[in-house]
Design a protein around this motif. Sequence first.
Motif, PDB file in Angstrom:
ATOM      1  N   UNK A   1       0.965  -1.143  -0.061  1.00 27.14           N
ATOM      2  CA  UNK A   1       0.025  -0.036  -0.004  1.00 27.14           C
ATOM      3  C   UNK A   1       0.958   1.123  -0.201  1.00 27.14           C
ATOM      4  N   UNK A   2       1.944   1.290   0.839  1.00 27.36           N
ATOM      5  CA  UNK A   2       2.907   2.505   0.806  1.00 27.36           C
ATOM      6  C   UNK A   2       3.687   2.638  -0.476  1.00 27.36           C
ATOM      7  N   UNK A   3       3.861   1.538  -0.950  1.00 30.37           N
ATOM      8  CA  UNK A   3       4.892   1.655  -2.296  1.00 30.37           C
ATOM      9  C   UNK A   3       4.040   1.835  -3.585  1.00 30.37           C
ATOM     10  N   UNK A   4       2.746   1.150  -3.634  1.00 31.49           N
ATOM     11  CA  UNK A   4       2.010   1.362  -4.842  1.00 31.49           C
ATOM     12  C   UNK A   4       1.049   2.535  -4.627  1.00 31.49           C
ATOM     13  N   UNK A   5       0.368   2.695  -3.456  1.00 30.44           N
ATOM     14  CA  UNK A   5      -0.380   3.665  -3.343  1.00 30.44           C
ATOM     15  C   UNK A   5      -1.912   3.115  -3.671  1.00 30.44           C
ATOM     16  N   UNK A   6      -2.762   3.762  -3.107  1.00 26.81           N
ATOM     17  CA  UNK A   6      -4.167   2.979  -2.987  1.00 26.81           C
ATOM     18  C   UNK A   6      -4.731   2.978  -4.391  1.00 26.81           C
ATOM     19  N   UNK A   7      -4.453   3.935  -5.403  1.00 27.17           N
ATOM     20  CA  UNK A   7      -4.914   3.808  -6.932  1.00 27.17           C
ATOM     21  C   UNK A   7      -4.513   2.685  -7.440  1.00 27.17           C
ATOM     22  N   UNK A   8      -3.167   2.281  -7.440  1.00 27.87           N
ATOM     23  CA  UNK A   8      -2.399   0.966  -8.247  1.00 27.87           C
ATOM     24  C   UNK A   8      -2.640  -0.373  -7.392  1.00 27.87           C
ATOM     25  N   UNK A   9      -2.763  -0.169  -6.069  1.00 24.80           N
ATOM     26  CA  UNK A   9      -2.860  -1.403  -5.498  1.00 24.80           C
ATOM     27  C   UNK A   9      -3.996  -2.538  -5.905  1.00 24.80           C
ATOM     28  N   UNK A  10      -5.152  -1.943  -6.192  1.00 30.04           N
ATOM     29  CA  UNK A  10      -6.192  -3.115  -6.747  1.00 30.04           C
ATOM     30  C   UNK A  10      -5.518  -3.724  -8.168  1.00 30.04           C
ATOM     31  N   UNK A  11      -5.325  -2.989  -8.870  1.00 27.03           N
ATOM     32  CA  UNK A  11      -4.584  -3.611 -10.201  1.00 27.03           C
ATOM     33  C   UNK A  11      -3.351  -4.554 -10.151  1.00 27.03           C
ATOM     34  N   UNK A  12      -2.592  -4.104  -9.116  1.00 28.05           N
ATOM     35  CA  UNK A  12      -1.451  -5.107  -8.798  1.00 28.05           C
ATOM     36  C   UNK A  12      -1.856  -6.524  -8.069  1.00 28.05           C
ATOM     37  N   UNK A  13      -3.238  -6.241  -7.312  1.00 30.12           N
ATOM     38  CA  UNK A  13      -3.564  -7.577  -6.715  1.00 30.12           C
ATOM     39  C   UNK A  13      -4.032  -8.236  -7.932  1.00 30.12           C
ATOM     40  N   UNK A  14      -4.948  -7.766  -8.678  1.00 31.63           N
ATOM     41  CA  UNK A  14      -5.391  -8.554  -9.787  1.00 31.63           C
ATOM     42  C   UNK A  14      -4.518  -9.206 -10.609  1.00 31.63           C
ATOM     43  N   UNK A  15      -3.410  -8.467 -10.890  1.00 31.87           N
ATOM     44  CA  UNK A  15      -2.363  -9.079 -11.883  1.00 31.87           C
ATOM     45  C   UNK A  15      -1.640 -10.097 -11.133  1.00 31.87           C
ATOM     46  N   UNK A  16      -1.410 -10.194  -9.888  1.00 24.98           N
ATOM     47  CA  UNK A  16      -0.718 -11.162  -9.003  1.00 24.98           C
ATOM     48  C   UNK A  16      -1.489 -12.292  -9.061  1.00 24.98           C
ATOM     49  N   UNK A  17      -2.849 -12.039  -8.960  1.00 23.09           N
ATOM     50  CA  UNK A  17      -3.759 -13.122  -8.923  1.00 23.09           C
ATOM     51  C   UNK A  17      -3.923 -13.970 -10.092  1.00 23.09           C
ATOM     52  N   UNK A  18      -3.876 -13.071 -10.999  1.00 25.96           N
ATOM     53  CA  UNK A  18      -3.975 -13.812 -12.523  1.00 25.96           C
ATOM     54  C   UNK A  18      -2.678 -14.542 -12.589  1.00 25.96           C
TER      55      UNK A  18
END
Length: 114
Positions: A14-31
């Motif tokens: 959350x600190x590195x990516x910020x709240x805007x990019x975190x959901x996309x990063x989570x989706x990418x990781x899950x995929x």
Amino acid sequence: MGFWELLVIAVVALLVLGPERLPGAIRSTVKTVRSIKQFGQQMQAELSDNLRVHELHQKLKQAEQKGLLNLSEDEQAALTELQQAARTVNDPLANTFDPDHTKKPATDENKPGS
């Protein structure tokens, strides 16, 4: 991983990516994780199939060495399985291939409902 380790990773992300990019990063990781799991399952299935083919091949060799006489139950079962597999491969071809041209071509008279 325990709960606290996951919590620390989430806070750092959350600190590195910020709240805007975190959901996309989570989706990418899950995929990515899903695709890796799917690849592993496919490889496991392929290896299992290859081992089964190798086992059947070995039993067929043993049966041929015996002249297909006095076969053990395993050898007979392998031979039966191979014969069934050959029939399933050959039957669809037999229905579509007509070397003697004995099948009548479909005309209006031969079509159902005419």
